[in-house]
Design an enzyme around this catalytic site. Structure first.
Site, short mmCIF file in Angstrom:
data_model
loop_
_atom_site.label_atom_id
_atom_site.label_comp_id
_atom_site.label_asym_id
_atom_site.label_seq_id
_atom_site.Cartn_x
_atom_site.Cartn_y
_atom_site.Cartn_z
CD GLU A 133 -3.99 71.47 97.84
OE1 GLU A 133 -4.01 72.26 98.79
OE2 GLU A 133 -4.82 72.36 96.84
CG HIS A 136 -0.80 75.71 99.61
ND1 HIS A 136 -0.74 77.24 99.27
CD2 HIS A 136 -1.93 75.36 98.62
CE1 HIS A 136 -1.60 77.32 98.16
NE2 HIS A 136 -2.15 76.23 97.92
#
Length: 274
Positions: A133, A136
């Site tokens: 995450e 990203h």
């Protein structure tokens, strides 16, 4: 004297100039060297991320187990510490949600659902989730995705502008076809690219933080077992679990070497599951 009707170009010039003034332009490279177009200024992306995170904190229940919060915080902080300097301050929240999910937002915001701990069963596996995450954000994927969506909206505006019979069935079919074509021809393929890129960047980040990158493959094996059936890879925003595991494992030797070097320099996160 006859009244001249404005030409379509005049209508187009306004949004183009407004977009240029508000968003600017940007052709960048992702951390893997992939060319990407990101139009939204970093400060605006951070502000969007902060507002979204504040709204989640306001509307969703937080996990009240101090051991769970300390464990997730330990893993997340070890990953953030391994980021290139300066990386700024990151905020971490554990939401009391049974679904296996996690996210990171521009502006340094990380959220983990408590249900993720039933799938990411070790500190290394949880690190694989959170590092993915964070990747990203590092790769500016949300900016790239927002830029793509702005482009799609611009295409829909053109259909409306040049429609011979606005509101007619023909117009609506054309508009719908453009939207579908944009979704499956542009947005979904880019989403799969983003996921693959985040997998690689996240795997290397967890290795740099002293977590075993081989756990990333185990994590997706657990996710496959927990998730059951899923759409075919070519119609999904995420690669299939099998594809993910194969691609993560393809150059694992290099990631393991990064991990060994990190451990040799003292990066040994001591995060104990609750």
């Amino acid at each position: 004297m006859p009244i001249r009707r404005p030409q379509p170009f005049c209508f187009l010039l306004v949004p183009i100039l407004l977009s240029a003034a508000l968003l600017g332009t940007g052709c960048e490279e992702s951390p893997t060297g992939r060319k990407q177009v990101t139009l939204v200024p970093e400060a605006q992306m951070s502000a969007l991320g902060e507002r979204s995170f504040a709204e989640l904190l306001r509307t969703l229940p937080l996990n009240d187990d101090p051991d769970v919060r300390a464990y997730v915080g330990c893993v997340a902080e070890a990953l953030v510490d391994a980021l290139p300097q300066p990386h700024g301050r990151w905020s971490i929240a554990v939401f009391d949600d049974p679904t296996p999910n996690a996210f990171a937002l521009p502006g340094g915001k990380i959220g983990v659902h408590a249900g993720m701990l039933h799938v990411a069963r070790t500190p290394d596996q949880l690190a694989a989730v959170i590092a993915h995450e964070i990747a990203h954000v590092l790769a500016d994927h949300s900016n790239e995705r927002l830029t793509q969506e702005l482009a799609v909206q611009g295409g829909l505006m053109l259909v409306d502008l040049f429609a011979e019979e606005p509101g007619s069935l023909k117009h609506e079919v054309l508009r719908g076809a453009l939207g579908l074509g944009a979704e499956y021809g542009l947005l979904l393929p880019y989403s799969r690219t983003h996921e693959r890129e985040a997998d690689r960047i996240g795997r290397d980040l967890m290795a740099q933080a002293g977590f075993d990158p081989r756990a990333s493959v185990t994590l997706w094996r657990n996710m496959a077992a927990a998730g059951g059936g899923q759409p075919p890879a070519f119609l999904s925003t995420h690669p299939s679990h099998d594809n993910r595991m194969q691609e993560l494992d393809a150059d694992m030797e290099q990631a393991v070497e990064i991990y060994r070097q990190a451990r040799a320099t003292g990066r040994e996160p001591a995060c104990s599951p609750p």
